[in-house]
Design a protein around this motif. Structure first.
Motif, PDB file in Angstrom:
ATOM      1  N   TYR A  81      -1.269 -14.244   9.336  1.00  0.00           N
ATOM      2  CA  TYR A  81      -3.202 -13.971   9.657  1.00  0.00           C
ATOM      3  C   TYR A  81      -2.814 -16.023   8.787  1.00  0.00           C
ATOM      4  CZ  TYR A  81      -4.166  -9.756   9.881  1.00  0.00           C
ATOM      5  OH  TYR A  81      -4.068  -8.405  10.058  1.00  0.00           O
ATOM      6  N   CYS A  82      -3.637 -16.941   9.650  1.00  0.00           N
ATOM      7  CA  CYS A  82      -4.177 -18.400   9.758  1.00  0.00           C
ATOM      8  C   CYS A  82      -5.561 -18.412   8.630  1.00  0.00           C
ATOM      9  CB  CYS A  82      -4.737 -18.350  10.794  1.00  0.00           C
ATOM     10  SG  CYS A  82      -5.760 -20.355  11.095  1.00  0.00           S
ATOM     11  N   CYS A  85      -8.236 -20.214   9.541  1.00  0.00           N
ATOM     12  CA  CYS A  85      -9.894 -19.661  10.355  1.00  0.00           C
ATOM     13  C   CYS A  85      -9.511 -17.925  10.039  1.00  0.00           C
ATOM     14  CB  CYS A  85      -9.632 -19.792  11.973  1.00  0.00           C
ATOM     15  SG  CYS A  85      -8.337 -19.164  12.848  1.00  0.00           S
ATOM     16  N   ASP A  87      -7.213 -15.994  11.529  1.00  0.00           N
ATOM     17  CA  ASP A  87      -7.781 -15.044  13.152  1.00  0.00           C
ATOM     18  C   ASP A  87      -5.733 -14.635  12.734  1.00  0.00           C
ATOM     19  OD1 ASP A  87     -10.158 -15.602  14.345  1.00  0.00           O
ATOM     20  OD2 ASP A  87      -8.936 -17.095  15.613  1.00  0.00           O
ATOM     21  N   ILE A  89      -2.026 -14.970  13.702  1.00  0.00           N
ATOM     22  CA  ILE A  89      -1.023 -16.026  14.463  1.00  0.00           C
ATOM     23  C   ILE A  89      -0.661 -14.858  15.139  1.00  0.00           C
ATOM     24  CG2 ILE A  89       1.199 -17.734  13.244  1.00  0.00           C
ATOM     25  CD1 ILE A  89      -0.552 -17.736  11.095  1.00  0.00           C
ATOM     26  N   ARG A  93       4.344 -17.789  17.435  1.00  0.00           N
ATOM     27  CA  ARG A  93       4.640 -19.172  16.349  1.00  0.00           C
ATOM     28  C   ARG A  93       5.592 -18.293  15.171  1.00  0.00           C
ATOM     29  NH1 ARG A  93       2.895 -23.293  15.458  1.00  0.00           N
ATOM     30  NH2 ARG A  93       1.239 -23.941  13.612  1.00  0.00           N
ATOM     31  N   HIS A 102      -0.525 -21.913   9.613  1.00  0.00           N
ATOM     32  CA  HIS A 102      -1.758 -21.521  10.701  1.00  0.00           C
ATOM     33  C   HIS A 102      -1.528 -20.877  11.998  1.00  0.00           C
ATOM     34  CE1 HIS A 102      -2.851 -24.474   7.245  1.00  0.00           C
ATOM     35  NE2 HIS A 102      -3.644 -23.839   7.378  1.00  0.00           N
ATOM     36  N   CYS A 103      -2.637 -20.411  12.631  1.00  0.00           N
ATOM     37  CA  CYS A 103      -2.572 -20.825  13.851  1.00  0.00           C
ATOM     38  C   CYS A 103      -2.521 -21.844  14.946  1.00  0.00           C
ATOM     39  CB  CYS A 103      -3.991 -19.788  14.389  1.00  0.00           C
ATOM     40  SG  CYS A 103      -5.179 -20.834  14.843  1.00  0.00           S
ATOM     41  N   CYS A 106      -5.713 -24.057  15.126  1.00  0.00           N
ATOM     42  CA  CYS A 106      -6.127 -24.668  14.126  1.00  0.00           C
ATOM     43  C   CYS A 106      -4.571 -25.479  13.437  1.00  0.00           C
ATOM     44  CB  CYS A 106      -5.992 -23.524  12.025  1.00  0.00           C
ATOM     45  SG  CYS A 106      -7.831 -22.921  12.782  1.00  0.00           S
ATOM     46  N   ALA A 107      -3.242 -25.770  13.853  1.00  0.00           N
ATOM     47  CA  ALA A 107      -2.263 -25.882  13.597  1.00  0.00           C
ATOM     48  C   ALA A 107      -2.641 -28.068  14.189  1.00  0.00           C
ATOM     49  CB  ALA A 107      -1.261 -25.592  13.722  1.00  0.00           C
TER      50      ALA A 107
END
Length: 108
Positions: A81-82, A85, A87, A89, A93, A102-103, A106-107
């Motif tokens: 999970y990011c 935020c 959410d 990932i 990834r 980070h997702c 957000c990255a």
């Protein structure tokens, strides 16, 4: 990627980084300044190699910190999970690098 697979990959990568540090210890050693044994240009080359080895050591140290943080997230159930935020990932990834915090949104 499942948490068990991620943990194994992260632990394996951490061990590899530690082994690389051991191999590079000589490259970070102080450069001999005796001009009779080493010429000026050779000494400059050795100093450049030393600085590159130190930079590589720092990158490995940073990667180990990311790995340790990811292992901690696995332990507390927050891995995948990011951190920004919350959410999930993307699995692709995480498969590429299980230590990402980070997702992609957000990255960026």
């Amino acid at each position: 990627m499942k948490e068990e697979e991620a943990r194994a990959a992260l632990v394996g990568r951490r061990a590899a980084l530690l082994a690389e540090d051991k191999l590079d210890e000589g490259g970070r050693a102080p450069v001999e300044l005796d001009q009779e044994s080493v010429g000026r240009l050779s000494r400059m080359d050795a100093m450049q190699v030393q600085e590159m080895a130190k930079a590589l050591e720092q990158r490995r140290k940073d990667e180990r910190a990311r790995i340790d943080a990811a292992l901690e997230r696995i332990e507390v159930g927050e891995w995948g999970y990011c951190l920004a935020c919350g959410d999930e990932i993307a699995p692709a990834r995480l498969a590429h690098d299980p230590s990402v915090p980070h997702c992609i949104k957000c990255a960026s």
